[in-house]
Enzyme design. Structure first.
Site, PDB file in Angstrom:
ATOM      1  N   GLU A  46       0.720  -1.367  -0.040  1.00 18.33           N
ATOM      2  CA  GLU A  46       0.050  -0.016  -0.005  1.00 18.33           C
ATOM      3  C   GLU A  46       0.949   1.233  -0.044  1.00 18.33           C
ATOM      4  OE1 GLU A  46      -3.543   2.081   2.452  1.00 18.33           O
ATOM      5  OE2 GLU A  46      -2.622   0.458   3.332  1.00 18.33           O
ATOM      6  N   LYS A 133      -8.884   3.677  -3.177  1.00 22.96           N
ATOM      7  CA  LYS A 133      -9.755   3.092  -1.847  1.00 22.96           C
ATOM      8  C   LYS A 133     -11.028   3.881  -1.686  1.00 22.96           C
ATOM      9  CE  LYS A 133      -8.067   1.696   2.707  1.00 22.96           C
ATOM     10  NZ  LYS A 133      -6.910   1.921   3.793  1.00 22.96           N
ATOM     11  N   CYS A 167      -5.563  -2.599   2.088  1.00 20.60           N
ATOM     12  CA  CYS A 167      -5.686  -2.611   3.588  1.00 20.60           C
ATOM     13  C   CYS A 167      -6.865  -2.854   4.123  1.00 20.60           C
ATOM     14  CB  CYS A 167      -5.093  -1.345   4.093  1.00 20.60           C
ATOM     15  SG  CYS A 167      -4.606  -1.454   5.939  1.00 20.60           S
TER      16      CYS A 167
END
Length: 347
Positions: A46, A133, A167
């Site tokens: 990430e 995200k 994540c």
């Protein structure tokens, strides 16, 4: 037709923290090393380019240090498209490899806006997917805007059906089901180096999440976990206690590859920088779905359904030419601010 075995690589590496160009050079070296060992996909952690905003675990939100570091992140973030993406595309093409890159993305439309993004580049150098995200996690919300579902998809490629999430997204049941429903076969979970004293160690969390998704989806999972170098520790530590915590190797590393039956097939790694390789037999995906296909024979479409809005969200959509004038006139008229009656001919 027999499905071939695919070799993949996970880059457990530390960015050159908040230095985009140096981190990009490092990424290209890792791509070359992965390809030289036969990998056809390399997965990065990430926010690898140019590093993840971990300082919010150590500095107050409005402290000058936090604001200065956020500015450095912005100045070193990556726009899509950009010359930095072109460098990655050339590396993918030169080595005939797929690259799943975690990056801090700078918005091309808004000068102060960033996203936590994953970019999938194909072996001909083409962008295959661009995922932002959906919901930034905790301190990320101070620097990253929410994404949309335009990149929440499974991409068919010459090495199988690929997907990726970032994540905490890998624990979102609806996001996961969307990818299961599109028949993902290889899924990349991108993680930063852990920086919270109150959470599970990064390797433990990645393993729990990765094994769970692998078992549900019957896909292979690549856990790409970051590590920290001394340069990052120097930047992040606000005091001696922070430095002692950041020096603990257990908060970083632990990358792994998990099979579609939930078993670990490679790793977990220790806490050093290295490439992790695994050979994936994609026929095992269908083999495992004989028992449970959670988006197929083992579900009830008459009871459950999920819809995904893949519209790319835009804050500002200007209209061109007379259309904008007509809209402005209509709006002003509705407010009674102007007289839009025809002007009479003069005598």
């Amino acid at each position: 037709m027999e499905i071939e075995t695919i070799r993949v690589a996970v880059a457990q590496a530390a960015p050159v923290y908040l230095d985009r160009e140096a981190t990009l050079e490092k990424a290209v070296r890792l791509v070359g090393a992965a390809s030289a060992s036969g990998a056809r996909l390399i997965a990065f952690p990430e926010g690898f380019l140019p590093g993840h905003p971990l300082w919010h675990h150590f500095y107050p939100v409005m402290a000058s240090a936090s604001r200065d570091l956020a500015t450095r992140l912005l100045n070193n973030s990556v726009a899509v498209p950009s010359s930095q993406v072109d460098v990655l595309a050339r590396a993918a093409r030169a080595h005939h490899i797929h690259i799943m890159m975690g990056m801090c993305e700078r918005s091309s439309e808004h000068s102060g806006t960033m996203y936590n993004s994953q970019l999938l580049i194909g072996p001909q150098g083409q962008i295959l997917n661009h995922h932002r995200k959906l919901t930034p996690t905790v301190g990320e919300r101070l620097v990253h805007a929410p994404g949309d579902a335009s990149g929440l998809r499974v991409v068919p490629t010459e090495i199988g059906r690929l997907s990726g999430l970032i994540c905490g997204e890998n624990s979102n049941p609806l996001e996961l089901f969307a990818l299961i429903a599109e028949n993902t076969q290889i899924h990349v979970m991108a993680w930063p180096a852990a920086a919270s004293r109150a959470r599970l160690a990064r390797a433990d969390r990645a393993l729990i999440t990765g094994r769970s998704f692998a078992f549900m989806s019957k896909a292979y999972v690549l856990n790409a976990n970051a590590v920290l170098d001394d340069g990052a520790r120097d930047v992040l530590a606000a005091n001696a206690e922070d430095r002692q915590f950041l020096d603990d190797p257990s908060i970083t590393g632990g990358s792994s590859v998990i099979g579609p039956n939930g078993r670990i097939i490679a790793g977990p790694l220790d806490h050093t920088e290295q490439l992790l390789f695994a050979d994936l037999d994609l026929s095992q995906v269908a083999h495992e779905k004989h028992t449970h296909d959670y988006a197929g024979h083992y579900n009830r479409s008459d009871i459950f359904s999920l819809s995904v809005d893949r519209t790319r969200r835009e804050i500002y959509r200007p209209y061109a030419g007379s259309e904008s004038t007509d809209l402005a006139m209509a709006y002003a008229e509705s407010l009674g601010e102007i007289d839009v009656r025809p002007v009479p001919d003069t005598v």
